[in-house]
Design a protein around this motif. Structure first.
Motif, PDB file in Angstrom:
ATOM      1  N   THR A  47     -13.374  17.705  21.053  1.00  0.00           N
ATOM      2  CA  THR A  47     -12.771  18.625  20.095  1.00  0.00           C
ATOM      3  C   THR A  47     -11.547  19.304  20.690  1.00  0.00           C
ATOM      4  N   GLN A  48     -11.651  19.764  21.929  1.00  0.00           N
ATOM      5  CA  GLN A  48     -10.511  20.408  22.587  1.00  0.00           C
ATOM      6  C   GLN A  48      -9.365  19.414  22.809  1.00  0.00           C
ATOM      7  N   MET A  49      -9.695  18.166  23.134  1.00  0.00           N
ATOM      8  CA  MET A  49      -8.648  17.164  23.320  1.00  0.00           C
ATOM      9  C   MET A  49      -8.005  16.817  21.985  1.00  0.00           C
ATOM     10  N   GLY A  50      -8.809  16.788  20.932  1.00  0.00           N
ATOM     11  CA  GLY A  50      -8.239  16.562  19.602  1.00  0.00           C
ATOM     12  C   GLY A  50      -7.257  17.650  19.228  1.00  0.00           C
ATOM     13  N   ALA A  51      -7.534  18.891  19.668  1.00  0.00           N
ATOM     14  CA  ALA A  51      -6.622  20.003  19.385  1.00  0.00           C
ATOM     15  C   ALA A  51      -5.281  19.820  20.077  1.00  0.00           C
ATOM     16  N   VAL A  52      -5.265  19.155  21.236  1.00  0.00           N
ATOM     17  CA  VAL A  52      -4.005  18.896  21.945  1.00  0.00           C
ATOM     18  C   VAL A  52      -3.076  18.058  21.084  1.00  0.00           C
ATOM     19  N   THR A  53      -3.600  16.975  20.540  1.00  0.00           N
ATOM     20  CA  THR A  53      -2.792  16.094  19.696  1.00  0.00           C
ATOM     21  C   THR A  53      -2.443  16.763  18.383  1.00  0.00           C
ATOM     22  N   THR A  54      -3.411  17.449  17.802  1.00  0.00           N
ATOM     23  CA  THR A  54      -3.155  18.131  16.530  1.00  0.00           C
ATOM     24  C   THR A  54      -2.062  19.178  16.680  1.00  0.00           C
ATOM     25  N   GLY A  55      -2.011  19.866  17.817  1.00  0.00           N
ATOM     26  CA  GLY A  55      -0.967  20.870  18.023  1.00  0.00           C
ATOM     27  C   GLY A  55       0.427  20.284  17.912  1.00  0.00           C
ATOM     28  N   ALA A  56       0.661  19.123  18.542  1.00  0.00           N
ATOM     29  CA  ALA A  56       1.967  18.472  18.464  1.00  0.00           C
ATOM     30  C   ALA A  56       2.272  18.022  17.043  1.00  0.00           C
ATOM     31  N   LEU A  57       1.250  17.519  16.348  1.00  0.00           N
ATOM     32  CA  LEU A  57       1.465  17.055  14.981  1.00  0.00           C
ATOM     33  C   LEU A  57       1.772  18.215  14.029  1.00  0.00           C
ATOM     34  N   VAL A  58       1.140  19.363  14.244  1.00  0.00           N
ATOM     35  CA  VAL A  58       1.420  20.537  13.412  1.00  0.00           C
ATOM     36  C   VAL A  58       2.860  21.004  13.607  1.00  0.00           C
ATOM     37  N   VAL A  59       3.310  21.072  14.865  1.00  0.00           N
ATOM     38  CA  VAL A  59       4.693  21.470  15.142  1.00  0.00           C
ATOM     39  C   VAL A  59       5.667  20.494  14.491  1.00  0.00           C
ATOM     40  N   ALA A  60       5.391  19.200  14.625  1.00  0.00           N
ATOM     41  CA  ALA A  60       6.260  18.190  14.012  1.00  0.00           C
ATOM     42  C   ALA A  60       6.299  18.355  12.495  1.00  0.00           C
ATOM     43  N   SER A  61       5.152  18.604  11.897  1.00  0.00           N
ATOM     44  CA  SER A  61       5.091  18.757  10.440  1.00  0.00           C
ATOM     45  C   SER A  61       5.951  19.919   9.969  1.00  0.00           C
ATOM     46  N   ILE A  62       5.851  21.045  10.660  1.00  0.00           N
ATOM     47  CA  ILE A  62       6.610  22.232  10.269  1.00  0.00           C
ATOM     48  C   ILE A  62       8.109  21.990  10.370  1.00  0.00           C
ATOM     49  N   LEU A  63       8.514  21.220  11.375  1.00  0.00           N
ATOM     50  CA  LEU A  63       9.947  21.028  11.630  1.00  0.00           C
ATOM     51  C   LEU A  63      10.566  19.876  10.849  1.00  0.00           C
ATOM     52  N   TYR A  64       9.779  19.047  10.205  1.00  0.00           N
ATOM     53  CA  TYR A  64      10.357  17.932   9.445  1.00  0.00           C
ATOM     54  C   TYR A  64      11.414  18.387   8.426  1.00  0.00           C
ATOM     55  N   PRO A  65      11.109  19.352   7.546  1.00  0.00           N
ATOM     56  CA  PRO A  65      12.135  19.761   6.574  1.00  0.00           C
ATOM     57  C   PRO A  65      13.391  20.329   7.237  1.00  0.00           C
ATOM     58  N   ILE A  66      13.219  21.015   8.363  1.00  0.00           N
ATOM     59  CA  ILE A  66      14.384  21.586   9.058  1.00  0.00           C
ATOM     60  C   ILE A  66      15.264  20.487   9.618  1.00  0.00           C
ATOM     61  N   TRP A  67      14.658  19.517  10.310  1.00  0.00           N
ATOM     62  CA  TRP A  67      15.431  18.380  10.809  1.00  0.00           C
ATOM     63  C   TRP A  67      16.120  17.647   9.656  1.00  0.00           C
ATOM     64  N   GLY A  68      15.389  17.408   8.565  1.00  0.00           N
ATOM     65  CA  GLY A  68      15.975  16.681   7.437  1.00  0.00           C
ATOM     66  C   GLY A  68      17.192  17.382   6.868  1.00  0.00           C
ATOM     67  N   TYR A  69      17.093  18.684   6.680  1.00  0.00           N
ATOM     68  CA  TYR A  69      18.231  19.458   6.157  1.00  0.00           C
ATOM     69  C   TYR A  69      19.421  19.396   7.115  1.00  0.00           C
ATOM     70  N   LEU A  70      19.155  19.548   8.413  1.00  0.00           N
ATOM     71  CA  LEU A  70      20.244  19.486   9.398  1.00  0.00           C
ATOM     72  C   LEU A  70      20.913  18.120   9.388  1.00  0.00           C
TER      73      LEU A  70
END
Length: 432
Positions: A47-70
């Protein structure tokens, strides 16, 4: 005057982007094969290791619209160079982390550059016309499974000798090198340059980002179903990418050599499936505008069937398991290049990066939880249960959503071609 790239230079750009994706994916997906070693060093649960990967995916998800607009506002090539530099820097942070909380934060920061692909795909769309895009996207997406294979080889062959931290230092350094190559070698192209309506023009109209056009894209029914299938469709990729190595080792009893001999051919077939999907999608698209969606539908349906059969195969039946995983790998990636091409089949050039980014945001907003969800289910039951039911359920939903897209793709595609035709005629009148 409008710059027309030589054919050789176009393929040079594709080669650079292929290297970017190959090495970036190797770095990004390396966490999967290294999972057992990292878990042992930090003494953490699945579960803790799954959180490591999920953390990166959450950050990527949040930044997708910002990258796209830029990307739709500024030079895409320079932003891609910046993304490559960030990849290198954040990977180095992961290598120096000494505690689980700092490693969790460092790996989460690697998600910043993971959301940088929409600008690359949009720039490629201005080098290649609609009838070639599926093949080119399929070629680029060969890099993802091959990158995973490279990461697996690094993890199995080098990490035991030099340590997983040294591997991260190496792959992070490659990110800095690629950033310089992109910055110095890749030229920006006018948005819409490769659209057939503008063929033969010596000058090119400049299309600027428009919120009105973006709202119009979000109102297209085809995009609704593309978004829905994206939400479900990345769950299997994330679960298999980050947990399959551990599943083979811990639940099927494979040693490192057996894992390599089993997974390497499967990954090579997976890589070929991306290109085959792009080729089939372009072939079908020339015959009907529904062609790419039809190919995608077949891919997710057959992938679900063969994965389910593989996961139900007894542990001792290694040959049967291998054959079924090869068949899964052939069909699993057919839809990926076609989804990207479909987005560009219905969106105007000046908002393509943002539209693609929104699609990726929706994909990852749900699927970011997939590694964590799989870890929780695995701790409760086992990884076989987690992988089977998450993947099969997600692909079944994708098949249903593709059926919805089939209903509207023709109308939305023809609307784009009509709009491009009006713009080209208006620009010719202005230049006359």
């Amino acid at each position: 005057m409008m710059h027309t790239p030589r054919s050789g230079y176009r393929w040079f750009v594709i080669a650079v982007f292929f290297c970017f994706m190959l090495l970036h994916q190797a770095d990004k997906l390396l966490i999967g094969p290294l999972t057992p070693a990292i878990m042992d060093e930090f003494g953490i649960t699945m579960t803790q290791m799954g959180a490591v990967t999920t953390g990166a995916l959450v950050v990527a998800s949040i930044l997708y619209p910002i990258w796209g607009y830029l990307y739709d506002r500024f030079a895409r090539a320079r932003l891609l160079a910046l993304a490559s530099f960030i990849w290198g820097a954040t990977t180095w942070l992961s290598a120096i982390a000494r505690t689980y909380p700092t490693f969790l934060a460092a790996r989460a920061s690697t998600g910043i550059d993971d959301s940088s692909y929409p600008g690359m795909y949009a720039l490629v769309a201005d080098y290649f016309g609609p009838n070639l895009r599926g093949k080119v996207y399929g070629l680029l997406q060969l890099a993802q499974p091959i990158g995973y294979l490279i990461g697996m080889v690094l993890a199995l062959m080098l990490a035991p000798q030099i340590g997983w931290r040294t591997i991260f230092f190496f792959t992070g350094g490659l990110g800095i090198v690629v950033a310089l190559v992109i910055l110095l070698g890749v030229r920006e192209m006018p948005r819409g340059k490769a659209e057939p309506e503008f063929e033969g023009m010596t000058e090119m109209a400049r299309f600027r980002f428009s919120w009105a056009e973006m709202r119009a894209v979000l109102g297209k029914r085809t995009m609704w179903f593309v978004f829905l299938q994206g939400f479900a469709g990345v769950f299997p990729w994330n679960v298999i990418t980050y947990w399959f190595f551990t599943y083979l080792a811990r639940e099927r009893g494979y040693d490192e050599s057996s894992i390599l001999l089993t997974v390497a051919p499967v990954i090579l077939i997976l890589a070929s499936g991306s290109f085959i999907g792009g080729v089939l999608g372009d072939w079908a698209f020339k015959r009907t505008t529904r062609g790419r969606i039809i190919v995608s539908s077949i891919g997710v349906l057959m992938g679900a069937i063969f994965l389910y059969l593989a996961m139900q195969t007894p542990v001792e039946a290694r040959t049967t398991f291998f054959v079924l995983m090869c068949l899964t790998a052939l069909f699993m990636p057919l839809s990926s290049p076609n989804v990207i091409a479909t987005v560009y089949d219905v969106t105007v050039p000046e908002v393509r990066s943002t539209a693609q980014a929104v699609e990726y945001f929706i994909e990852n907003s749900g699927a970011a939880l997939a590694p964590l969800l799989a870890g929780i289910i695995a701790d409760m039951y086992n990884l076989q249960t987690a992988i089977t039911w998450i993947c099969v359920t997600a692909w079944a939903l994708c098949f249903m959503f593709y059926l919805g897209a089939l209903r509207y793709i023709e109308r939305d595609h023809h609307a784009l071609r009509d709009e491009m035709g009006r713009r080209a005629a208006s620009f010719r009148q202005t230049m006359a």
